[in-house]
Scaffold this motif. Structure first.
Motif, PDB file in Angstrom:
ATOM      1  N   UNK A 133       0.659  -1.214  -0.102  1.00 26.64           N
ATOM      2  CA  UNK A 133      -0.352  -0.155  -0.469  1.00 26.64           C
ATOM      3  C   UNK A 133       1.223   1.651  -0.307  1.00 26.64           C
ATOM      4  N   UNK A 134       1.507   1.607   0.586  1.00 34.39           N
ATOM      5  CA  UNK A 134       2.986   2.628   1.152  1.00 34.39           C
ATOM      6  C   UNK A 134       3.400   2.553  -0.633  1.00 34.39           C
ATOM      7  N   UNK A 135       3.731   1.517  -1.245  1.00 34.69           N
ATOM      8  CA  UNK A 135       4.976   1.370  -2.501  1.00 34.69           C
ATOM      9  C   UNK A 135       3.246   2.299  -3.138  1.00 34.69           C
ATOM     10  N   UNK A 136       2.310   1.924  -3.147  1.00 30.54           N
ATOM     11  CA  UNK A 136       1.156   2.223  -4.383  1.00 30.54           C
ATOM     12  C   UNK A 136       1.008   3.820  -4.421  1.00 30.54           C
ATOM     13  N   UNK A 137       0.603   4.620  -2.827  1.00 29.74           N
ATOM     14  CA  UNK A 137       0.567   5.847  -2.444  1.00 29.74           C
ATOM     15  C   UNK A 137       1.361   6.842  -3.064  1.00 29.74           C
ATOM     16  N   UNK A 138       2.957   5.882  -2.862  1.00 30.08           N
ATOM     17  CA  UNK A 138       4.012   6.627  -3.588  1.00 30.08           C
ATOM     18  C   UNK A 138       4.280   7.061  -4.508  1.00 30.08           C
ATOM     19  N   UNK A 139       3.775   6.016  -5.301  1.00 31.03           N
ATOM     20  CA  UNK A 139       4.261   6.239  -6.912  1.00 31.03           C
ATOM     21  C   UNK A 139       3.340   6.719  -7.329  1.00 31.03           C
ATOM     22  N   UNK A 140       1.244   7.677  -6.899  1.00 30.35           N
ATOM     23  CA  UNK A 140       1.036   8.066  -7.422  1.00 30.35           C
ATOM     24  C   UNK A 140       0.771   9.717  -6.927  1.00 30.35           C
ATOM     25  N   UNK A 141       1.903   9.484  -5.594  1.00 28.67           N
ATOM     26  CA  UNK A 141       1.808  11.108  -5.056  1.00 28.67           C
ATOM     27  C   UNK A 141       1.105  11.547  -4.060  1.00 28.67           C
TER      28      UNK A 141
END
Length: 83
Positions: free
Chosen positions: A7-15
């Motif tokens: 989840x952390x990777x996902x939200x970081x990827x979309x800013x």
């Protein structure tokens, strides 16, 4: 937990803007900040997860004010490469 890391990777990827919070009050299961480096997946650390400072929550009478300050802190709410 790998689900949280994903989840952390996902939200970081979309800013998505993120607020980092660090509980240190032992009565609230707080811990030393160094524990995060031992338990966080290395790719997240290497990609700047902890680059910005976390809001630290100390025990005591100023806790409530710090909570409001942290959540409203513009520096903490800017998009970055961390969650």
């Amino acid at each position: 937990d790998e689900r949280l890391a994903d989840q952390v990777r996902t939200v970081r990827a979309i800013g998505v803007p993120v607020v980092m919070a660090h509980e240190i009050d032992p009565d609230r299961s707080g811990c030393e900040f160094s524990r995060f480096f031992a338990t966080t997946p290395q790719d997240l650390v290497d990609n700047g997860l902890y680059k910005s400072l976390a809001c630290t929550f100390h025990p005591g009478r100023h806790r409530e004010a710090r909570t409001s300050n942290c959540i409203g802190d513009g520096k903490q709410l800017t998009p970055s490469a961390h969650v």
